[in-house]
Design a protein around this motif. Structure first.
Motif, PDB file in Angstrom:
ATOM      1  N   SER A  50       0.830  -1.219   0.000  1.00 55.40           N
ATOM      2  CA  SER A  50       0.000   0.000   0.000  1.00 55.40           C
ATOM      3  C   SER A  50       0.857   1.258   0.000  1.00 55.40           C
ATOM      4  O   SER A  50       0.522   2.247  -0.660  1.00 55.40           O
ATOM      5  CB  SER A  50      -0.935   0.011   1.206  1.00 55.40           C
ATOM      6  N   VAL A  51       1.973   1.226   0.720  1.00 52.74           N
ATOM      7  CA  VAL A  51       2.891   2.368   0.709  1.00 52.74           C
ATOM      8  C   VAL A  51       3.454   2.558  -0.691  1.00 52.74           C
ATOM      9  O   VAL A  51       3.519   3.675  -1.208  1.00 52.74           O
ATOM     10  CB  VAL A  51       4.023   2.183   1.750  1.00 52.74           C
ATOM     11  N   THR A  52       3.843   1.456  -1.334  1.00 53.96           N
ATOM     12  CA  THR A  52       4.333   1.526  -2.719  1.00 53.96           C
ATOM     13  C   THR A  52       3.268   2.132  -3.618  1.00 53.96           C
ATOM     14  O   THR A  52       3.567   2.983  -4.459  1.00 53.96           O
ATOM     15  CB  THR A  52       4.719   0.120  -3.223  1.00 53.96           C
ATOM     16  N   ALA A  53       2.028   1.694  -3.459  1.00 57.67           N
ATOM     17  CA  ALA A  53       0.939   2.220  -4.285  1.00 57.67           C
ATOM     18  C   ALA A  53       0.776   3.719  -4.077  1.00 57.67           C
ATOM     19  O   ALA A  53       0.601   4.474  -5.038  1.00 57.67           O
ATOM     20  CB  ALA A  53      -0.368   1.501  -3.942  1.00 57.67           C
ATOM     21  N   SER A  54       0.842   4.158  -2.842  1.00 56.30           N
ATOM     22  CA  SER A  54       0.710   5.595  -2.552  1.00 56.30           C
ATOM     23  C   SER A  54       1.832   6.391  -3.203  1.00 56.30           C
ATOM     24  O   SER A  54       1.609   7.454  -3.768  1.00 56.30           O
ATOM     25  CB  SER A  54       0.723   5.843  -1.046  1.00 56.30           C
ATOM     26  N   MET A  55       3.041   5.850  -3.118  1.00 55.50           N
ATOM     27  CA  MET A  55       4.182   6.551  -3.721  1.00 55.50           C
ATOM     28  C   MET A  55       4.039   6.604  -5.241  1.00 55.50           C
ATOM     29  O   MET A  55       4.249   7.656  -5.851  1.00 55.50           O
ATOM     30  CB  MET A  55       5.496   5.877  -3.323  1.00 55.50           C
ATOM     31  N   LEU A  56       3.664   5.479  -5.855  1.00 50.69           N
ATOM     32  CA  LEU A  56       3.527   5.458  -7.312  1.00 50.69           C
ATOM     33  C   LEU A  56       2.361   6.333  -7.777  1.00 50.69           C
ATOM     34  O   LEU A  56       2.460   7.011  -8.796  1.00 50.69           O
ATOM     35  CB  LEU A  56       3.340   4.028  -7.817  1.00 50.69           C
ATOM     36  N   ALA A  57       1.276   6.330  -7.027  1.00 46.29           N
ATOM     37  CA  ALA A  57       0.124   7.155  -7.398  1.00 46.29           C
ATOM     38  C   ALA A  57       0.443   8.635  -7.264  1.00 46.29           C
ATOM     39  O   ALA A  57      -0.102   9.459  -7.988  1.00 46.29           O
ATOM     40  CB  ALA A  57      -1.078   6.803  -6.526  1.00 46.29           C
ATOM     41  N   GLY A  58       1.355   8.965  -6.348  1.00 51.25           N
ATOM     42  CA  GLY A  58       1.690  10.358  -6.118  1.00 51.25           C
ATOM     43  C   GLY A  58       2.825  10.895  -6.975  1.00 51.25           C
ATOM     44  O   GLY A  58       3.219  12.048  -6.820  1.00 51.25           O
ATOM     45  N   LEU A  59       3.360  10.052  -7.855  1.00 54.51           N
ATOM     46  CA  LEU A  59       4.452  10.532  -8.705  1.00 54.51           C
ATOM     47  C   LEU A  59       3.953  11.667  -9.586  1.00 54.51           C
ATOM     48  O   LEU A  59       2.910  11.572 -10.207  1.00 54.51           O
ATOM     49  CB  LEU A  59       4.994   9.409  -9.589  1.00 54.51           C
ATOM     50  N   GLY A  60       4.710  12.713  -9.624  1.00 55.19           N
ATOM     51  CA  GLY A  60       4.338  13.841 -10.464  1.00 55.19           C
ATOM     52  C   GLY A  60       5.486  14.245 -11.362  1.00 55.19           C
ATOM     53  O   GLY A  60       6.517  13.579 -11.425  1.00 55.19           O
ATOM     54  N   GLU A 101      -7.562   1.759  -7.923  1.00 55.87           N
ATOM     55  CA  GLU A 101      -8.224   1.080  -6.804  1.00 55.87           C
ATOM     56  C   GLU A 101      -7.293   0.862  -5.617  1.00 55.87           C
ATOM     57  O   GLU A 101      -7.702   0.994  -4.480  1.00 55.87           O
ATOM     58  CB  GLU A 101      -8.793  -0.269  -7.251  1.00 55.87           C
ATOM     59  N   GLY A 102      -6.080   0.482  -5.904  1.00 60.45           N
ATOM     60  CA  GLY A 102      -5.110   0.207  -4.850  1.00 60.45           C
ATOM     61  C   GLY A 102      -5.072  -1.265  -4.506  1.00 60.45           C
ATOM     62  O   GLY A 102      -6.029  -2.006  -4.740  1.00 60.45           O
ATOM     63  N   PRO A 103      -3.953  -1.715  -3.953  1.00 59.82           N
ATOM     64  CA  PRO A 103      -3.793  -3.142  -3.663  1.00 59.82           C
ATOM     65  C   PRO A 103      -4.779  -3.674  -2.636  1.00 59.82           C
ATOM     66  O   PRO A 103      -5.224  -4.816  -2.744  1.00 59.82           O
ATOM     67  CB  PRO A 103      -2.356  -3.247  -3.162  1.00 59.82           C
ATOM     68  N   ASP A 104      -5.150  -2.872  -1.649  1.00 60.49           N
ATOM     69  CA  ASP A 104      -6.079  -3.357  -0.623  1.00 60.49           C
ATOM     70  C   ASP A 104      -7.407  -3.790  -1.232  1.00 60.49           C
ATOM     71  O   ASP A 104      -8.011  -4.759  -0.779  1.00 60.49           O
ATOM     72  CB  ASP A 104      -6.320  -2.294   0.446  1.00 60.49           C
ATOM     73  N   HIS A 105      -7.846  -3.064  -2.254  1.00 62.89           N
ATOM     74  CA  HIS A 105      -9.094  -3.431  -2.922  1.00 62.89           C
ATOM     75  C   HIS A 105      -9.006  -4.854  -3.465  1.00 62.89           C
ATOM     76  O   HIS A 105      -9.894  -5.672  -3.235  1.00 62.89           O
ATOM     77  CB  HIS A 105      -9.406  -2.446  -4.058  1.00 62.89           C
ATOM     78  N   PHE A 106      -7.930  -5.151  -4.188  1.00 62.13           N
ATOM     79  CA  PHE A 106      -7.796  -6.464  -4.815  1.00 62.13           C
ATOM     80  C   PHE A 106      -7.492  -7.557  -3.800  1.00 62.13           C
ATOM     81  O   PHE A 106      -8.006  -8.673  -3.906  1.00 62.13           O
ATOM     82  CB  PHE A 106      -6.741  -6.416  -5.925  1.00 62.13           C
TER      83      PHE A 106
END
Length: 183
Positions: A50-60, A101-106
């Motif tokens: 989930s931390v990885t997902a947050s970091m990747l989703a926040g890449l700008g 969706e994020g990993p928690d969803h799946f």
């Protein structure tokens, strides 16, 4: 350590995350996957992913556009695809198959059995990923010794975090919901 203690659970873990990152769970949302051994290390590693997902989703900035462009270049040839850097390949698959969706969803769509995992240690972690409606009873018999079966039954029945309705759901009702033909 015996293979059944660690290797089998890590194989389950790798498989579960592979299903998510490679888009299988997104492409086939109606498949009901049941993960053995409470998902192995899935519940424990869910927070890291989930931390990885947050970091990747926040890449700008330019980084996502550069990654997309490089991915398109590598995809022009099967010879080039095999040389794509692992981190780039992972990022592109993760972005396409896990976000938004994020990993928690799946991970929450999986069902988890209690085979060799019916303990307070496992349940405390597993219940951070799913509720009791996604846990099914399992013992790992015949691979585990017959003596392990009562220990697994007691592990479910005696877990302080389960109400009687949770125990009933895990012991019987969830499997019947998944496989009504067993009823």
């Amino acid at each position: 350590m015996p293979e059944s203690t660690s290797d089998a659970t890590f194989d389950t873990t790798r498989t579960a995350f592979s299903l998510v990152v490679n888009g299988v769970t997104k492409k086939y949302p109606n498949i009901r996957f049941v993960l053995a051994h409470a998902g192995g290390a899935v519940p424990y590693l869910a927070g890291r992913v989930s931390v990885t997902a947050s970091m990747l989703a926040g890449l700008g900035g330019a980084m996502p556009a550069i990654a997309e462009g490089m991915g398109k270049i590598y995809s022009l040839s099967s010879k080039w695809q095999s040389k794509m850097p692992e981190q780039l390949s992972y990022y592109l698959r993760f972005k396409d198959n896990v976000l938004p969706e994020g990993p928690d969803h799946f991970l929450g769509t999986f069902y988890y059995d209690t085979a060799l995992s019916a303990s307070a240690h496992c349940f405390a972690s597993l219940l951070t990923v799913v509720d009791s409606s996604h846990i099914v009873f399992g013992t790992d018999y015949v691979f585990a010794a017959e003596a392990a079966v009562p220990i697994r039954v007691e592990g479910v029945q005696n877990y302080a975090g389960f109400a009687p309705a949770d125990v009933q759901a895990i012991a019987r009702d969830n499997v019947l919901r998944l496989f009504p033909e067993f009823g």
